[in-house]
Design a protein around this motif. Structure first.
Motif, PDB file in Angstrom:
ATOM      1  N   THR A   1       0.845  -1.191   0.000  1.00  0.00           N
ATOM      2  CA  THR A   1       0.000   0.000   0.000  1.00  0.00           C
ATOM      3  C   THR A   1       0.881   1.241   0.000  1.00  0.00           C
ATOM      4  N   ALA A   2       0.342   2.322  -0.547  1.00  0.00           N
ATOM      5  CA  ALA A   2       1.027   3.619  -0.516  1.00  0.00           C
ATOM      6  C   ALA A   2       0.530   4.461   0.661  1.00  0.00           C
ATOM      7  N   ASP A   3      -0.486   3.993   1.344  1.00  0.00           N
ATOM      8  CA  ASP A   3      -1.115   4.711   2.447  1.00  0.00           C
ATOM      9  C   ASP A   3      -0.254   4.578   3.708  1.00  0.00           C
ATOM     10  N   GLN A   4       0.354   5.688   4.139  1.00  0.00           N
ATOM     11  CA  GLN A   4       1.271   5.646   5.284  1.00  0.00           C
ATOM     12  C   GLN A   4       0.568   5.267   6.586  1.00  0.00           C
ATOM     13  N   ALA A   5      -0.654   5.736   6.791  1.00  0.00           N
ATOM     14  CA  ALA A   5      -1.391   5.374   8.005  1.00  0.00           C
ATOM     15  C   ALA A   5      -1.683   3.870   8.014  1.00  0.00           C
ATOM     16  N   GLU A   6      -2.036   3.338   6.860  1.00  0.00           N
ATOM     17  CA  GLU A   6      -2.299   1.899   6.755  1.00  0.00           C
ATOM     18  C   GLU A   6      -1.020   1.110   7.013  1.00  0.00           C
ATOM     19  N   ARG A   7       0.087   1.595   6.498  1.00  0.00           N
ATOM     20  CA  ARG A   7       1.377   0.919   6.721  1.00  0.00           C
ATOM     21  C   ARG A   7       1.686   0.825   8.216  1.00  0.00           C
ATOM     22  N   ARG A   8       1.490   1.939   8.940  1.00  0.00           N
ATOM     23  CA  ARG A   8       1.763   1.937  10.381  1.00  0.00           C
ATOM     24  C   ARG A   8       0.853   0.951  11.110  1.00  0.00           C
ATOM     25  N   THR A   9      -0.411   0.900  10.726  1.00  0.00           N
ATOM     26  CA  THR A   9      -1.350  -0.027  11.365  1.00  0.00           C
ATOM     27  C   THR A   9      -0.951  -1.477  11.110  1.00  0.00           C
ATOM     28  N   ILE A  10      -0.640  -1.798   9.869  1.00  0.00           N
ATOM     29  CA  ILE A  10      -0.264  -3.172   9.507  1.00  0.00           C
ATOM     30  C   ILE A  10       1.010  -3.583  10.231  1.00  0.00           C
ATOM     31  N   GLU A  11       1.990  -2.702  10.269  1.00  0.00           N
ATOM     32  CA  GLU A  11       3.243  -3.019  10.964  1.00  0.00           C
ATOM     33  C   GLU A  11       3.015  -3.176  12.461  1.00  0.00           C
ATOM     34  N   ALA A  12       2.110  -2.381  13.044  1.00  0.00           N
ATOM     35  CA  ALA A  12       1.779  -2.517  14.464  1.00  0.00           C
ATOM     36  C   ALA A  12       1.121  -3.862  14.748  1.00  0.00           C
ATOM     37  N   LEU A  13       0.405  -4.399  13.757  1.00  0.00           N
ATOM     38  CA  LEU A  13      -0.218  -5.710  13.903  1.00  0.00           C
ATOM     39  C   LEU A  13       0.792  -6.857  13.759  1.00  0.00           C
ATOM     40  N   GLY A  14       2.000  -6.564  13.298  1.00  0.00           N
ATOM     41  CA  GLY A  14       3.036  -7.581  13.189  1.00  0.00           C
ATOM     42  C   GLY A  14       3.295  -8.122  11.803  1.00  0.00           C
ATOM     43  N   ALA A  15       2.680  -7.517  10.779  1.00  0.00           N
ATOM     44  CA  ALA A  15       2.924  -7.941   9.397  1.00  0.00           C
ATOM     45  C   ALA A  15       3.920  -6.968   8.756  1.00  0.00           C
ATOM     46  N   TRP A  16       4.322  -7.275   7.549  1.00  0.00           N
ATOM     47  CA  TRP A  16       5.261  -6.459   6.793  1.00  0.00           C
ATOM     48  C   TRP A  16       4.502  -5.565   5.819  1.00  0.00           C
ATOM     49  N   CYS A  17       5.127  -4.466   5.437  1.00  0.00           N
ATOM     50  CA  CYS A  17       4.552  -3.587   4.411  1.00  0.00           C
ATOM     51  C   CYS A  17       5.595  -3.301   3.353  1.00  0.00           C
ATOM     52  N   SER A  18       5.106  -3.148   2.136  1.00  0.00           N
ATOM     53  CA  SER A  18       5.950  -2.744   1.018  1.00  0.00           C
ATOM     54  C   SER A  18       5.191  -1.728   0.192  1.00  0.00           C
ATOM     55  N   SER A  19       5.923  -1.024  -0.620  1.00  0.00           N
ATOM     56  CA  SER A  19       5.352   0.056  -1.423  1.00  0.00           C
ATOM     57  C   SER A  19       4.906  -0.453  -2.789  1.00  0.00           C
ATOM     58  N   PRO A  20       4.050   0.305  -3.469  1.00  0.00           N
ATOM     59  CA  PRO A  20       3.699  -0.041  -4.853  1.00  0.00           C
ATOM     60  C   PRO A  20       4.927  -0.078  -5.763  1.00  0.00           C
ATOM     61  N   GLU A  21       5.933   0.736  -5.472  1.00  0.00           N
ATOM     62  CA  GLU A  21       7.161   0.726  -6.277  1.00  0.00           C
ATOM     63  C   GLU A  21       7.897  -0.607  -6.114  1.00  0.00           C
ATOM     64  N   TRP A  22       7.951  -1.116  -4.884  1.00  0.00           N
ATOM     65  CA  TRP A  22       8.555  -2.426  -4.655  1.00  0.00           C
ATOM     66  C   TRP A  22       7.800  -3.488  -5.448  1.00  0.00           C
ATOM     67  N   LEU A  23       6.470  -3.421  -5.430  1.00  0.00           N
ATOM     68  CA  LEU A  23       5.666  -4.407  -6.156  1.00  0.00           C
ATOM     69  C   LEU A  23       5.972  -4.365  -7.645  1.00  0.00           C
ATOM     70  N   SER A  24       6.093  -3.169  -8.200  1.00  0.00           N
ATOM     71  CA  SER A  24       6.432  -3.028  -9.614  1.00  0.00           C
ATOM     72  C   SER A  24       7.769  -3.703  -9.913  1.00  0.00           C
ATOM     73  N   SER A  25       8.726  -3.482  -9.042  1.00  0.00           N
ATOM     74  CA  SER A  25      10.043  -4.095  -9.202  1.00  0.00           C
ATOM     75  C   SER A  25       9.961  -5.622  -9.096  1.00  0.00           C
TER      76      SER A  25
END
Length: 160
Positions: free
Chosen positions: A114-138
């Motif tokens: 996700t590109a949503d920074q608030a969503e990234r913080r929530t997901i990481e607080a839950l214990g999962a990993w986050c990556s950016s749309p740019e990483w996905l493209s790569s």
């Protein structure tokens, strides 16, 4: 000995959950296509992710915000097929993704794109990993390169 439910909870491959509209609007090509045809933009993203899922590198779950009619309010991966989920009209894709991650016992095997920074913080607080749309493209480009290389090897062997 694992139960059938435990086996479903711990997939052989890591899980990649993609916030569909976040990626559509982060990638210029899809953003421009979405302005003309939202359905085509979603379809193109789906097809690109299907190749990644089919490679076996990830078990892909693609989540879109729902706008029409009654849609699921929970992600239900039921088979080896790629899962495409739409949130219900009274729920967001972010909420759907957060609920999915929160229910997982193996959160460290889940990556959310996700590109949503608030969503990234929530997901990481839950214990999962986050990556950016740019990483996905790569990652998609790398997977495509691996496929081309593998097909080249098969073609060379077939000629001998």
């Amino acid at each position: 000995m694992k139960t059938e439910a435990a086996a479903r909870e711990l997939p052989a491959t890591p899980v990649l959950v993609v916030d569909g509209h976040s990626v559509v609007f982060a990638w210029k090509e899809l953003r421009e296509l979405h302005a003309r045809s939202p359905n085509q933009a979603r379809h193109l993203l789906t097809e690109r992710l299907r190749h990644l899922h089919d490679s076996g590198a990830w078990s892909v779950i693609l989540v879109f915000d729902g706008r029409f009619g009654s849609r699921p309010d929970r992600i239900q991966p039921a088979s080896d097929d790629m899962v495409i989920a739409y949130s219900s009209p009274d729920c967001t894709a972010d909420s759907l993704i957060e609920g999915f991650v929160a229910r997982r016992k193996d959160r460290q095997r889940v990556t959310v794109v996700t590109a949503d920074q608030a969503e990234r913080r929530t997901i990481e607080a839950l214990g999962a990993w986050c990556s950016s749309p740019e990483w996905l493209s790569s990652a998609l480009g790398e997977e495509q390169g691996n496929l081309v290389e593998a097909l080249g090897r098969v073609h060379r062997k077939a000629r001998w």
